[in-house]
Design an enzyme around this catalytic site. Structure first.
Site: not given
Ligand code: 5GP
Ligand code: MG
Length: 184
Positions: A38, A94, A97, A125, A147
């Site tokens: 990512g 990236d 979370d 997030k 996303v």
């Protein structure tokens, strides 16, 4: 799909991150370690804006499997890494979370003798962190939605989008019968 960050906003965010990292590195050599898959777009854009010597390496991490959008078991592959003894390391991912990926990576890279390990994430997030680790550099805080784009995928797709978009839950449901493949 709803656009969360435009191409222009992403470019401004990368410029901002690169300026802070360059200023704090003060011309000293930096070992940038990108997290596959990512982070490839963030890494590619970021390193071209950094001043001073940069050494680039990649590791692989995955906590998602196929069409699942919740974090699963974490897998790390660090076998491509050279000796990090005494190096000033910047891990680039990236998205932050739960934070479990970054927490495990920071610990693993410290264990390989790096003098300093800092972390940079393009996205974080809101309200999801499950670890005490706070990333050193954060590009954007975003709502708790799934996303895609700018390197981030859903079941292997959408990484090539030049913007960041939220994937509608209905779109996710319509893919739920899709073939399962591993992705990071
Ligand atoms: P964490 O370990 O912080 O829970 O998860 C970090 C990893 O989960 C990221 O590197 C990314 O691969 C994946 N991830 C977390 N949230 C999203 C998301 O909204 N979209 C996509 N495509 N990947 C995500
Ligand atoms: Mg990842």
């Amino acid at each position: 799909m709803k656009i969360i960050l435009t191409t222009e906003q992403l470019a401004e965010g990368i410029d901002r991150l690169a300026a802070v990292v360059s200023r704090e590195s003060d011309g000293k050599p930096l070992t940038v370690i990108g997290v596959l898959t990512g982070s490839i777009v963030v890494v590619a854009d970021l390193i071209r804006r950094l001043d001073g010597p940069v050494n680039l390496n990649m590791v692989w991490a995955s906590s998602y499997r196929g069409t699942a959008t919740a974090a699963g078991r974490l897998e790390l592959r660090l076998d491509l890494l050279p000796d990090l003894n005494g190096q000033d390391v910047l891990i680039v991912d990236d998205i932050f979370d739960t934070g479990r990926t970054l927490e495990a990576l920071v610990a693993a890279l410290r264990g390989r003798g790096a003098a300093r390990v800092r972390s940079l994430v393009l996205l974080r997030k809101q309200g999801r962190a499950e670890t005490a680790l706070v990333p050193d550099f954060v590009g954007f805080d975003i709502p708790d939605v799934f996303v895609v784009g700018y390197g981030l995928d859903y079941d292997g797709q959408w990484r090539h989008l030049p913007y960041l978009a939220a994937l509608d839950p209905a779109e996710i449901a319509s893919h739920s019968g899709a073939q399962v493949s591993s992705h990071a």
